[in-house]
Design a protein around this motif. Structure first.
Motif, PDB file in Angstrom:
ATOM      1  N   LYS A 182     -31.190 -29.934 -10.904  1.00 55.47           N
ATOM      2  CA  LYS A 182     -30.014 -30.428 -11.641  1.00 55.47           C
ATOM      3  C   LYS A 182     -28.851 -30.868 -10.763  1.00 55.47           C
ATOM      4  O   LYS A 182     -27.899 -31.443 -11.262  1.00 55.47           O
ATOM      5  CB  LYS A 182     -29.505 -29.319 -12.568  1.00 55.47           C
ATOM      6  CG  LYS A 182     -30.440 -29.008 -13.723  1.00 55.47           C
ATOM      7  CD  LYS A 182     -29.685 -28.199 -14.766  1.00 55.47           C
ATOM      8  CE  LYS A 182     -30.547 -27.821 -15.948  1.00 55.47           C
ATOM      9  NZ  LYS A 182     -30.707 -26.352 -16.050  1.00 55.47           N
ATOM     10  N   GLY A 183     -28.899 -30.547  -9.474  1.00 60.47           N
ATOM     11  CA  GLY A 183     -27.744 -30.857  -8.647  1.00 60.47           C
ATOM     12  C   GLY A 183     -26.708 -29.753  -8.745  1.00 60.47           C
ATOM     13  O   GLY A 183     -27.042 -28.597  -8.976  1.00 60.47           O
ATOM     14  N   THR A 184     -25.430 -30.125  -8.569  1.00 64.31           N
ATOM     15  CA  THR A 184     -24.365 -29.122  -8.561  1.00 64.31           C
ATOM     16  C   THR A 184     -23.613 -29.143  -9.877  1.00 64.31           C
ATOM     17  O   THR A 184     -23.229 -30.207 -10.361  1.00 64.31           O
ATOM     18  CB  THR A 184     -23.366 -29.413  -7.426  1.00 64.31           C
ATOM     19  OG1 THR A 184     -24.105 -29.569  -6.217  1.00 64.31           O
ATOM     20  CG2 THR A 184     -22.396 -28.257  -7.253  1.00 64.31           C
ATOM     21  N   ARG A 185     -23.401 -27.954 -10.421  1.00 62.29           N
ATOM     22  CA  ARG A 185     -22.616 -27.859 -11.649  1.00 62.29           C
ATOM     23  C   ARG A 185     -21.330 -27.102 -11.329  1.00 62.29           C
ATOM     24  O   ARG A 185     -21.363 -26.031 -10.734  1.00 62.29           O
ATOM     25  CB  ARG A 185     -23.432 -27.090 -12.707  1.00 62.29           C
ATOM     26  CG  ARG A 185     -22.683 -26.829 -13.992  1.00 62.29           C
ATOM     27  CD  ARG A 185     -23.634 -26.368 -15.094  1.00 62.29           C
ATOM     28  NE  ARG A 185     -23.897 -24.929 -15.072  1.00 62.29           N
ATOM     29  CZ  ARG A 185     -23.270 -24.055 -15.873  1.00 62.29           C
ATOM     30  NH1 ARG A 185     -22.359 -24.454 -16.742  1.00 62.29           N
ATOM     31  NH2 ARG A 185     -23.569 -22.764 -15.800  1.00 62.29           N
TER      32      ARG A 185
ATOM     33  N   GLN B 126     -16.796 -28.746 -17.848  1.00 59.09           N
ATOM     34  CA  GLN B 126     -17.810 -28.633 -16.804  1.00 59.09           C
ATOM     35  C   GLN B 126     -18.266 -30.008 -16.366  1.00 59.09           C
ATOM     36  O   GLN B 126     -18.081 -31.006 -17.070  1.00 59.09           O
ATOM     37  CB  GLN B 126     -18.989 -27.783 -17.251  1.00 59.09           C
ATOM     38  CG  GLN B 126     -19.930 -28.446 -18.197  1.00 59.09           C
ATOM     39  CD  GLN B 126     -21.264 -27.724 -18.225  1.00 59.09           C
ATOM     40  OE1 GLN B 126     -21.521 -26.851 -17.392  1.00 59.09           O
ATOM     41  NE2 GLN B 126     -22.114 -28.091 -19.159  1.00 59.09           N
ATOM     42  N   CYS B 127     -18.840 -30.067 -15.184  1.00 60.98           N
ATOM     43  CA  CYS B 127     -19.150 -31.330 -14.562  1.00 60.98           C
ATOM     44  C   CYS B 127     -20.422 -31.136 -13.737  1.00 60.98           C
ATOM     45  O   CYS B 127     -20.527 -30.168 -12.999  1.00 60.98           O
ATOM     46  CB  CYS B 127     -17.967 -31.647 -13.639  1.00 60.98           C
ATOM     47  SG  CYS B 127     -18.164 -33.135 -12.714  1.00 60.98           S
ATOM     48  N   VAL B 128     -21.404 -32.020 -13.940  1.00 62.17           N
ATOM     49  CA  VAL B 128     -22.637 -31.910 -13.179  1.00 62.17           C
ATOM     50  C   VAL B 128     -22.753 -33.114 -12.248  1.00 62.17           C
ATOM     51  O   VAL B 128     -22.674 -34.253 -12.687  1.00 62.17           O
ATOM     52  CB  VAL B 128     -23.877 -31.843 -14.102  1.00 62.17           C
ATOM     53  CG1 VAL B 128     -25.144 -31.762 -13.274  1.00 62.17           C
ATOM     54  CG2 VAL B 128     -23.761 -30.628 -15.018  1.00 62.17           C
ATOM     55  N   LEU B 129     -22.897 -32.858 -10.956  1.00 63.90           N
ATOM     56  CA  LEU B 129     -23.042 -33.934  -9.978  1.00 63.90           C
ATOM     57  C   LEU B 129     -24.483 -33.946  -9.508  1.00 63.90           C
ATOM     58  O   LEU B 129     -24.981 -32.951  -8.993  1.00 63.90           O
ATOM     59  CB  LEU B 129     -22.123 -33.718  -8.782  1.00 63.90           C
ATOM     60  CG  LEU B 129     -20.631 -33.657  -9.107  1.00 63.90           C
ATOM     61  CD1 LEU B 129     -19.845 -33.351  -7.843  1.00 63.90           C
ATOM     62  CD2 LEU B 129     -20.151 -34.964  -9.712  1.00 63.90           C
ATOM     63  N   LEU B 130     -25.149 -35.064  -9.704  1.00 57.58           N
ATOM     64  CA  LEU B 130     -26.552 -35.142  -9.256  1.00 57.58           C
ATOM     65  C   LEU B 130     -26.575 -35.250  -7.743  1.00 57.58           C
ATOM     66  O   LEU B 130     -25.757 -35.931  -7.140  1.00 57.58           O
ATOM     67  CB  LEU B 130     -27.212 -36.376  -9.906  1.00 57.58           C
ATOM     68  CG  LEU B 130     -27.160 -36.284 -11.431  1.00 57.58           C
ATOM     69  CD1 LEU B 130     -27.580 -37.600 -12.060  1.00 57.58           C
ATOM     70  CD2 LEU B 130     -28.032 -35.149 -11.923  1.00 57.58           C
ATOM     71  N   THR B 131     -27.529 -34.555  -7.158  1.00 54.38           N
ATOM     72  CA  THR B 131     -27.582 -34.588  -5.691  1.00 54.38           C
ATOM     73  C   THR B 131     -28.424 -35.765  -5.229  1.00 54.38           C
ATOM     74  O   THR B 131     -29.438 -36.056  -5.843  1.00 54.38           O
ATOM     75  CB  THR B 131     -28.224 -33.285  -5.151  1.00 54.38           C
ATOM     76  OG1 THR B 131     -28.453 -32.419  -6.269  1.00 54.38           O
ATOM     77  CG2 THR B 131     -27.266 -32.617  -4.206  1.00 54.38           C
TER      78      THR B 131
END
Length: 256
Positions: free
Chosen positions: A176-179, A251-256
């Motif tokens: 999921k990357g970084t949340r 919240q914010c999800v950044l894909l790696t």
């Protein structure tokens, strides 16, 4: 009559002295380094003392730590201020030279000084680096005290900043990357708002970190008034939005 009046005045005086006793300090004893060395708690020695920033304390009550064979016996009978900051108990570290110590090391000295003031009996002052032969503070003592003062101020400001911009929660996974997300206790700061994630840049230091920012009400430290936009700290100049995240998402999800 006159004699009685004199005695009564004397009694009052004693009572007043009792009230003032808290701030009362008997004329401090002045010790030389050679005298202090005799107080290492060995049989036949007069006692067990140590000095910190030139202040001498009677640490007899802590004999198992400071007496011969104790883990801190190296501190006895001398001023080893530097060791309290560095944790270096070799002869090179058991010295009173505090040049070049970092703010956290200075804060460590400060908290040890509070510890001895609270737990042990002050005996007097050590003549040398920190006090002159009249027991007056030297330039070296004034310098280190000013540096400690500075470190305390900086620490208070950092605490203040942490209240204004508490760190985010974050987790990373390969899928999921970084949340990043904000809660009412993220960063260990308990508060009545959660806030939204933003990058905080600190002038003079590289990179950014994720903090939670209040998104409503007046800016930090400002009173409520009609002049302020109702956007909390969102307009603070050191903040930046995360790209690809809704500006008000918690919240914010950044894909790696």
């Amino acid at each position: 009559g006159a004699m009685w009046r004199g005695a009564a005045a004397g009694l009052l005086c004693v009572a007043a002295a009792c009230l003032l006793r808290r701030g009362f300090e008997p004329r401090a004893r002045l010790l030389s380094a050679a005298e202090l060395r005799r107080y290492r708690g060995a049989p036949g020695e007069p006692g067990l003392y140590l000095a910190l920033l030139g202040r001498v304390f009677d640490v007899e009550r802590g004999r198992k730590h400071y007496g011969p064979g104790g883990a801190y016996s190296g501190l006895a009978g001398r001023d080893a201020t530097r060791a309290f900051a560095s944790g270096d108990f070799t002869p090179a570290g058991l010295v009173d030279n505090v040049a070049g110590l970092s703010p956290p090391e200075l804060l460590s000295i400060h908290s040890w000084l509070s510890f001895y003031n609270d737990n042990y009996e002050p005996v007097g002052k050590l003549v040398g680096r920190f006090y002159d032969e009249n027991g007056a503070p030297t330039e070296a003592l004034r310098e280190v005290e000013a540096a400690i003062e500075e470190a305390l101020k900086f620490q208070a400001e950092s605490e203040q900043k942490k209240q204004q911009f508490p760190p985010c929660n974050s987790e990373w996974s390969s899928a999921k990357g970084t949340r990043f997300w904000c809660s009412r206790q993220s960063g260990g700061v308990h508060r009545d708002w959660a806030g939204v994630p933003r990058k905080l840049y600190r002038p003079g230091s590289p990179g950014s970190r994720c903090v939670c920012v209040r998104s409503s009400g007046p800016p930090w430290g400002q009173p409520h008034s009609s002049q302020h936009s109702d956007r909390g700290d969102l307009d603070h100049p050191h903040l930046e939005q995360y790209k690809g995240c809704h500006p008000l998402a918690q919240q914010c999800v950044l894909l790696t």
